[in-house]
Design an enzyme around this catalytic site. Sequence first.
Site, mmCIF file in Angstrom:
data_model
loop_
_atom_site.group_PDB
_atom_site.id
_atom_site.type_symbol
_atom_site.label_atom_id
_atom_site.label_comp_id
_atom_site.label_asym_id
_atom_site.label_seq_id
_atom_site.Cartn_x
_atom_site.Cartn_y
_atom_site.Cartn_z
ATOM 1 C CE LYS A 236 -23.613 5.669 -9.442
ATOM 2 N NZ LYS A 236 -22.387 5.579 -10.259
ATOM 3 C CB SER B 106 -19.156 4.878 -12.683
ATOM 4 O OG SER B 106 -18.326 4.062 -11.789
ATOM 5 C CB SER C 107 -20.180 2.535 -9.092
ATOM 6 O OG SER C 107 -20.365 3.849 -9.634
HETATM 7 N N1 GLN Z 1 -14.620 1.658 -11.524
HETATM 8 C C1 GLN Z 1 -13.928 3.080 -11.191
HETATM 9 C C2 GLN Z 1 -13.577 3.194 -9.897
HETATM 10 O O1 GLN Z 1 -13.876 2.223 -9.002
HETATM 11 C C3 GLN Z 1 -15.108 4.040 -11.830
HETATM 12 C C4 GLN Z 1 -15.819 4.519 -10.741
HETATM 13 C C5 GLN Z 1 -16.758 5.648 -10.863
HETATM 14 O O2 GLN Z 1 -16.698 6.129 -12.409
HETATM 15 N N2 GLN Z 1 -17.568 5.994 -10.192
HETATM 16 O O3 GLN Z 1 -13.101 4.102 -9.297
#
Ligand code: GLN
Length: 513
Positions: A87, A186, A162
């Site tokens: 990532k 994420s 994400s």
């Molecule tokens: N969808 C969650 C957010 O928008 C998770 C983000 C993450 O785990 N980096 O904060």
Amino acid sequence: MALRKNMTADPTKLTITEAAVRFREGTLTPSALTEAHLAAIAQRDGDIHAYLSVFADEARKDAAAADRRFREGAAGSALDGMPIAVKDNILVSGKPATAGSRILESYVASYDATVIAKLKAEGAIILGKTNLDEFAMGASTEHSAFGPTRNPRDLTRVPGGSSGGSAAAVAADLCAAALGSDTGGSVRQPAAFCGVTGLKPTYGRVSRSGLIAMASSLDQIGPLAKCTEDAEIVFNAIAGHDPLDATTHEKPPIPNSPWPGRQSSISGLRVGLPKEYFGEGLDPRIRESAERASEALRKEGATISEVSLPHTPHALAVYYLLMPSEVSANLARFDGIRYGASILRDSRPTPYRAEGSGSGFQIPDSRKDFWDVYFETRRQFFGDEVKRRIMLGTFALSSGYYDAYYGRAQQVRALIQRDFTRVFTDVDVLLTPTSPVLPFRFGERLEDPLAMYLADIYTVSANLAGVPGLVLPFGAVEEDGRMLPVGLQLMGAPFAENTLFSVGKALEAANRA
Ligand code: GLN
């Protein structure tokens, strides 16, 4: 060993364990596997857009070195010669790390994240960097400054986020496994959306040194892989104490469970279904999949019971106060002076630094003062979702509101943690959905931040409580002629990753049967 029967000639479909066996037999080489992944990327990633950068030359060089180790019988680890995707918020020395943001578009990492150093030490090959929502804020990759990733199972749908690029890369066989980061789901939610396996480890098990921080009390790096065994292999390679991350544990405590982890039979395992995770808003097809999974575990000798985590209804509100507060602090470092893009660099070929002046900086006349550089850089180079969260967090932390928002949220977080401590005296593992919905279509939630945030309802608690969560595909649902994967989540007590792996393997066996 959970070897999948894989008679196909396409090596990109092999699990890590299967490929490792072939490397040792001499029927496949790291170079051949790397070439196959590079060819797959060239062929399919134009549509999917899982990768932001691919390091073909270096991957080939590293693969040739791995070939030699196998020829000479010097290869050791299960990851030796395995092409891994990373990532793009995790630093790889000498490579870009954009975090999906314009503000870091030209930034090049000057050191390896600890997880990368560990993977390299095992002989893994870093194939490239994958797409993400900007600074890991989002659940669809639609917030990437470089365009979204498409879900390989259905290109009209989001891959989740994400870590959507990492999940899509694994699902489309564009790497052997990938790393993601998980602050509120994420790793797990994109794993569920793309039909792959993903782990958010216990808080403190994997070093975050070299991870571009989002919310430091919640962030963990975790693997995305083709199966539980592969996720376990990558997890074991990256876990452990790191002097560069003070939250990592010197010696992980042994989980206090009467059911010993790391065994092949799950007979006697106590599985809890938290009733708060099966309420309103859950797609009935996902509920049905969870019911089939719990039935499969019962047949294998587990006991199933309904349990309660009573503070669950507050988890999303707590997360969306604490996370932006930490985001507002962590992202303050992007000031237009130290990293990446800046209006200064934008307006001049090189950073405009006055020789011999005290601070080393002289602001061009038209830019008046330091604050203009800071505000203008951030205004131009941060995306809307990032700005929204910085503003929310700054507000929640501001004097007069701190106690009412941040302070209260911290107190409720402690209650959520206590729910988990209590429930893990009664059961060994929790089985839940990962997301209340199946992969949605592009644009469906983009204009409505609250609808996007609701997708995180079953994943944020594990981050708030610091417990591990493993997501794996279990069944699929037909929609508009496409099979969409359903991902289920297993949560365990802190440091009980081994329990999750055992249960994950049992569910995979049941899913195949
Ligand atoms: N969808 C969650 C957010 O928008 C998770 C983000 C993450 O785990 N980096 O904060």
